[in-house]
Design a protein around this motif. Structure first.
Motif, PDB file in Angstrom:
ATOM      1  N   PRO A  98       5.607   2.593  10.875  1.00 40.78           N
ATOM      2  CA  PRO A  98       6.816   2.159  10.153  1.00 40.78           C
ATOM      3  C   PRO A  98       6.462   1.102   9.106  1.00 40.78           C
ATOM      4  O   PRO A  98       5.452   0.403   9.251  1.00 40.78           O
ATOM      5  CB  PRO A  98       7.700   1.550  11.242  1.00 40.78           C
ATOM      6  CG  PRO A  98       6.823   1.357  12.431  1.00 40.78           C
ATOM      7  CD  PRO A  98       5.614   2.226  12.291  1.00 40.78           C
ATOM      8  N   LEU A  99       7.281   1.009   8.082  1.00 40.47           N
ATOM      9  CA  LEU A  99       7.038   0.025   7.017  1.00 40.47           C
ATOM     10  C   LEU A  99       7.207  -1.386   7.580  1.00 40.47           C
ATOM     11  O   LEU A  99       8.270  -1.736   8.083  1.00 40.47           O
ATOM     12  CB  LEU A  99       8.031   0.261   5.876  1.00 40.47           C
ATOM     13  CG  LEU A  99       7.920  -0.677   4.677  1.00 40.47           C
ATOM     14  CD1 LEU A  99       6.574  -0.529   3.979  1.00 40.47           C
ATOM     15  CD2 LEU A  99       9.046  -0.420   3.690  1.00 40.47           C
ATOM     16  N   ASP A 100       6.147  -2.186   7.498  1.00 38.67           N
ATOM     17  CA  ASP A 100       6.183  -3.542   8.054  1.00 38.67           C
ATOM     18  C   ASP A 100       5.066  -4.367   7.414  1.00 38.67           C
ATOM     19  O   ASP A 100       3.885  -4.141   7.693  1.00 38.67           O
ATOM     20  CB  ASP A 100       5.991  -3.456   9.586  1.00 38.67           C
ATOM     21  CG  ASP A 100       5.919  -4.830  10.229  1.00 38.67           C
ATOM     22  OD1 ASP A 100       6.200  -5.834   9.539  1.00 38.67           O
ATOM     23  OD2 ASP A 100       5.574  -4.891  11.432  1.00 38.67           O
ATOM     24  N   ALA A 101       5.453  -5.330   6.570  1.00 35.49           N
ATOM     25  CA  ALA A 101       4.429  -6.146   5.902  1.00 35.49           C
ATOM     26  C   ALA A 101       3.647  -6.981   6.912  1.00 35.49           C
ATOM     27  O   ALA A 101       2.498  -7.346   6.659  1.00 35.49           O
ATOM     28  CB  ALA A 101       5.089  -7.050   4.863  1.00 35.49           C
ATOM     29  N   GLY A 102       4.253  -7.242   8.084  1.00 33.30           N
ATOM     30  CA  GLY A 102       3.562  -8.002   9.132  1.00 33.30           C
ATOM     31  C   GLY A 102       2.369  -7.233   9.690  1.00 33.30           C
ATOM     32  O   GLY A 102       1.503  -7.810  10.344  1.00 33.30           O
ATOM     33  N   ASP A 107      -6.490  -5.565   1.254  1.00 37.16           N
ATOM     34  CA  ASP A 107      -6.566  -6.305  -0.014  1.00 37.16           C
ATOM     35  C   ASP A 107      -5.434  -5.878  -0.932  1.00 37.16           C
ATOM     36  O   ASP A 107      -5.038  -6.621  -1.835  1.00 37.16           O
ATOM     37  CB  ASP A 107      -7.888  -5.983  -0.741  1.00 37.16           C
ATOM     38  CG  ASP A 107      -9.098  -6.315   0.111  1.00 37.16           C
ATOM     39  OD1 ASP A 107      -9.218  -7.488   0.499  1.00 37.16           O
ATOM     40  OD2 ASP A 107      -9.903  -5.396   0.399  1.00 37.16           O
ATOM     41  N   LEU A 108      -4.951  -4.634  -0.736  1.00 39.30           N
ATOM     42  CA  LEU A 108      -3.999  -4.056  -1.681  1.00 39.30           C
ATOM     43  C   LEU A 108      -3.030  -3.120  -0.956  1.00 39.30           C
ATOM     44  O   LEU A 108      -3.458  -2.297  -0.138  1.00 39.30           O
ATOM     45  CB  LEU A 108      -4.783  -3.236  -2.735  1.00 39.30           C
ATOM     46  CG  LEU A 108      -3.978  -2.419  -3.731  1.00 39.30           C
ATOM     47  CD1 LEU A 108      -3.170  -3.320  -4.663  1.00 39.30           C
ATOM     48  CD2 LEU A 108      -4.894  -1.516  -4.564  1.00 39.30           C
ATOM     49  N   ALA A 109      -1.744  -3.264  -1.271  1.00 39.85           N
ATOM     50  CA  ALA A 109      -0.736  -2.331  -0.745  1.00 39.85           C
ATOM     51  C   ALA A 109      -0.162  -1.528  -1.908  1.00 39.85           C
ATOM     52  O   ALA A 109       0.299  -2.115  -2.900  1.00 39.85           O
ATOM     53  CB  ALA A 109       0.381  -3.102  -0.051  1.00 39.85           C
ATOM     54  N   PHE A 110      -0.213  -0.207  -1.804  1.00 35.75           N
ATOM     55  CA  PHE A 110       0.476   0.652  -2.767  1.00 35.75           C
ATOM     56  C   PHE A 110       1.876   0.907  -2.220  1.00 35.75           C
ATOM     57  O   PHE A 110       2.027   1.279  -1.051  1.00 35.75           O
ATOM     58  CB  PHE A 110      -0.232   2.001  -2.903  1.00 35.75           C
ATOM     59  CG  PHE A 110      -1.544   1.951  -3.631  1.00 35.75           C
ATOM     60  CD1 PHE A 110      -1.594   2.001  -5.016  1.00 35.75           C
ATOM     61  CD2 PHE A 110      -2.745   1.875  -2.932  1.00 35.75           C
ATOM     62  CE1 PHE A 110      -2.797   1.967  -5.696  1.00 35.75           C
ATOM     63  CE2 PHE A 110      -3.961   1.842  -3.600  1.00 35.75           C
ATOM     64  CZ  PHE A 110      -3.982   1.887  -4.981  1.00 35.75           C
ATOM     65  N   MET A 111       2.883   0.736  -3.064  1.00 36.29           N
ATOM     66  CA  MET A 111       4.253   1.040  -2.655  1.00 36.29           C
ATOM     67  C   MET A 111       4.639   2.370  -3.294  1.00 36.29           C
ATOM     68  O   MET A 111       4.846   2.435  -4.507  1.00 36.29           O
ATOM     69  CB  MET A 111       5.220  -0.041  -3.151  1.00 36.29           C
ATOM     70  CG  MET A 111       4.936  -1.447  -2.652  1.00 36.29           C
ATOM     71  SD  MET A 111       5.023  -1.637  -0.870  1.00 36.29           S
ATOM     72  CE  MET A 111       6.643  -1.001  -0.529  1.00 36.29           C
ATOM     73  N   LEU A 139       2.929  -9.874  -0.502  1.00 33.45           N
ATOM     74  CA  LEU A 139       2.193 -10.901  -1.252  1.00 33.45           C
ATOM     75  C   LEU A 139       1.912 -12.099  -0.339  1.00 33.45           C
ATOM     76  O   LEU A 139       0.801 -12.635  -0.323  1.00 33.45           O
ATOM     77  CB  LEU A 139       2.985 -11.353  -2.490  1.00 33.45           C
ATOM     78  CG  LEU A 139       3.204 -10.300  -3.583  1.00 33.45           C
ATOM     79  CD1 LEU A 139       4.098 -10.867  -4.691  1.00 33.45           C
ATOM     80  CD2 LEU A 139       1.881  -9.816  -4.181  1.00 33.45           C
ATOM     81  N   GLU A 140       2.908 -12.456   0.453  1.00 34.52           N
ATOM     82  CA  GLU A 140       2.732 -13.581   1.383  1.00 34.52           C
ATOM     83  C   GLU A 140       1.658 -13.273   2.425  1.00 34.52           C
ATOM     84  O   GLU A 140       0.925 -14.154   2.854  1.00 34.52           O
ATOM     85  CB  GLU A 140       4.058 -13.853   2.086  1.00 34.52           C
ATOM     86  CG  GLU A 140       4.317 -15.325   2.317  1.00 34.52           C
ATOM     87  CD  GLU A 140       5.793 -15.551   2.541  1.00 34.52           C
ATOM     88  OE1 GLU A 140       6.168 -15.667   3.716  1.00 34.52           O
ATOM     89  OE2 GLU A 140       6.558 -15.570   1.549  1.00 34.52           O
ATOM     90  N   ALA A 141       1.558 -11.991   2.795  1.00 33.52           N
ATOM     91  CA  ALA A 141       0.540 -11.587   3.781  1.00 33.52           C
ATOM     92  C   ALA A 141      -0.857 -11.532   3.139  1.00 33.52           C
ATOM     93  O   ALA A 141      -1.833 -11.178   3.801  1.00 33.52           O
ATOM     94  CB  ALA A 141       0.910 -10.234   4.369  1.00 33.52           C
ATOM     95  N   GLY A 142      -0.936 -11.833   1.841  1.00 36.77           N
ATOM     96  CA  GLY A 142      -2.251 -11.899   1.192  1.00 36.77           C
ATOM     97  C   GLY A 142      -2.695 -10.610   0.525  1.00 36.77           C
ATOM     98  O   GLY A 142      -3.851 -10.477   0.112  1.00 36.77           O
TER      99      GLY A 142
END
Ligand SMILES: NC(=O)c1ccc[n+]([C@@H]2O[C@H](COP(=O)([O-])OP(=O)(O)OC[C@H]3O[C@@H](n4cnc5c(N)ncnc54)[C@H](OP(=O)(O)O)[C@@H]3O)[C@@H](O)[C@H]2O)c1
Length: 348
Positions: A62-66, A72-76, A91-94
């Motif tokens: 599931p979608l979860d930034a945590g 290093d990189l997230a594609f949305m 971004l906060e997760a680095g």
């Protein structure tokens, strides 16, 4: 060589699937997670995309930034309206972010609200987001935290007219764009309008003068021409899976001819690995760029009607979305720009 660790959100859709295909073969990238929405959450990669058998098996989370881990990189690759709220968390997760959706493309949050009928909840990030039409914004990409990957129609339209808008050859108040897209442009989720029996043997215009890509095209045209540049834009749905063809019409500010225009375009795109300006007797076809990150362009002058005509083609899922996102990743992380994107077109 240290690889860039990437995650893909919206990975079970068409652009997500193209990102998996391209990144799996990228020599300097490693996919570490795939996230999706309610339909495919918990399903396995090979169950959702049997054509990707051979790649390591993975489960769509599931979608979860945590859960971004050490990406290093997230594609949305999610529908518009999803990235707007979750990008700040990534971004906060680095993680750096490349957003394939429309959420960070428009610089003015009021314009986003007007066209997407939704308040922008992270307006402070709009200035920082680099509009990822690589050919125009390359120098701002290295090290960028957030890249707003352009839409497919804007990519084909802006590449078609950038040389004559920036050089002041086109009259900014005279632009008409007739655009045609394959059905994959509408995404993978089920929808009556894109059923096989609805689209086959059919041709239709849709959203004339009110398509959501209009403000994006106008924003970039205005920056190129240095003045407010409205556009008449009419998209059409074509009964093919992939591919996009744009025919742009505009008036010149002075007398021109096809040879001069072709030379101007060649000079403008001279060093570009993914843009080809065709010869005066050639015209682009969508099949010539199928599955590739390339854009092909031809320019003509019609002296009878005193009109400049430009035809451009891309694959909407590659240069129009996931390929351009990988191109941007390469520049953000200062890798060779063509890494992972060298594929030849499929034919026939
Ligand atoms: N298709 C193109 O040619 C193209 C070109 C340029 C840009 N784009 C843009 O790229 C984005 C993705 O397009 P697409 O064609 O790949 O769409 P798609 O095939 O419909 O896929 C959408 C993906 O997002 C997931 N998703 C949907 N709602 C979600 C939510 N609320 N939270 C988390 N995940 C969610 C879906 O998950 P489930 O399936 O599991 O529900 C699926 O994985 C869109 O913003 C689109 O405008 C598309």
């Amino acid at each position: 060589m240290k690889k860039v660790k990437v995650g893909i959100a919206g990975a079970a859709g068409y652009t997500g699937c193209e990102l998996i295909r391209l990144l799996a073969l990228h020599p300097q990238a490693e996919i570490i997670w795939l996230m999706t929405g309610k339909t495919n959450e918990g399903r396995r990669l090979h169950e959702v995309f049997p054509h990707l058998r051979g790649l390591p098996e993975r489960v769509f989370q599931p979608l979860d930034a945590g859960a971004a881990g050490d990406a290093d990189l997230a594609f949305m690759a999610t529908p518009h309206g999803v990235a707007v709220s979750i990008v700040p968390e990534f971004l906060e997760a680095g993680c750096r972010v490349i957003d394939v959706s429309a959420d960070y493309r428009l610089k003015d949050p009021k314009v986003y609200e007007e066209w997407y009928e939704k308040r922008h909840t992270a307006p402070d990030l709009l200035e920082e987001a680099v509009y990822g039409l690589t050919e125009l914004y390359r120098s701002r990409l290295p090290g960028a935290r957030i890249v707003a990957n352009p839409g497919c129609y804007p990519t084909a339209s802006i590449l078609a007219l950038a040389p004559i808008l920036r050089e002041g050859v086109a009259r900014p108040d005279s632009i008409v764009i007739d655009a045609k897209s394959g059905v994959s442009g509408a995404g993978r989720s089920l929808n009556l309008r894109t059923h096989f029996s609805e689209t086959t043997e059919d041709l239709q215009a849709y959203s004339p003068a009110r398509h959501r890509h209009i403000p994006e095209i106008e924003q970039e045209f205005s920056l190129l021409s240095g003045r407010k540049t409205p556009v008449t834009f009419v998209p059409h749905l074509i009964p093919m899976i992939r591919g996009m063809l744009v025919t742009a019409y505009c008036k010149p500010v002075r007398e021109v001819d096809t040879s001069e225009l072709t030379e101007l375009y060649r000079g403008f795109y001279d060093q570009e690995p993914f843009v080809t300006v065709l010869a005066e007797d050639e015209l682009p076809r969508t099949k010539d760029v199928w599955g590739t990150n390339r854009c092909e362009i031809a320019v003509r002058y019609d002296p009878r009607s005193a009109t400049i005509l430009v035809v451009s083609v891309i694959d909407n899922l590659v240069k129009g979305a996931s390929g351009q996102a990988v191109q941007n990743m390469n520049v953000v992380f200062e890798m060779p720009e063509t890494s992972g994107l060298e594929s030849l077109a499929l034919y026939p």
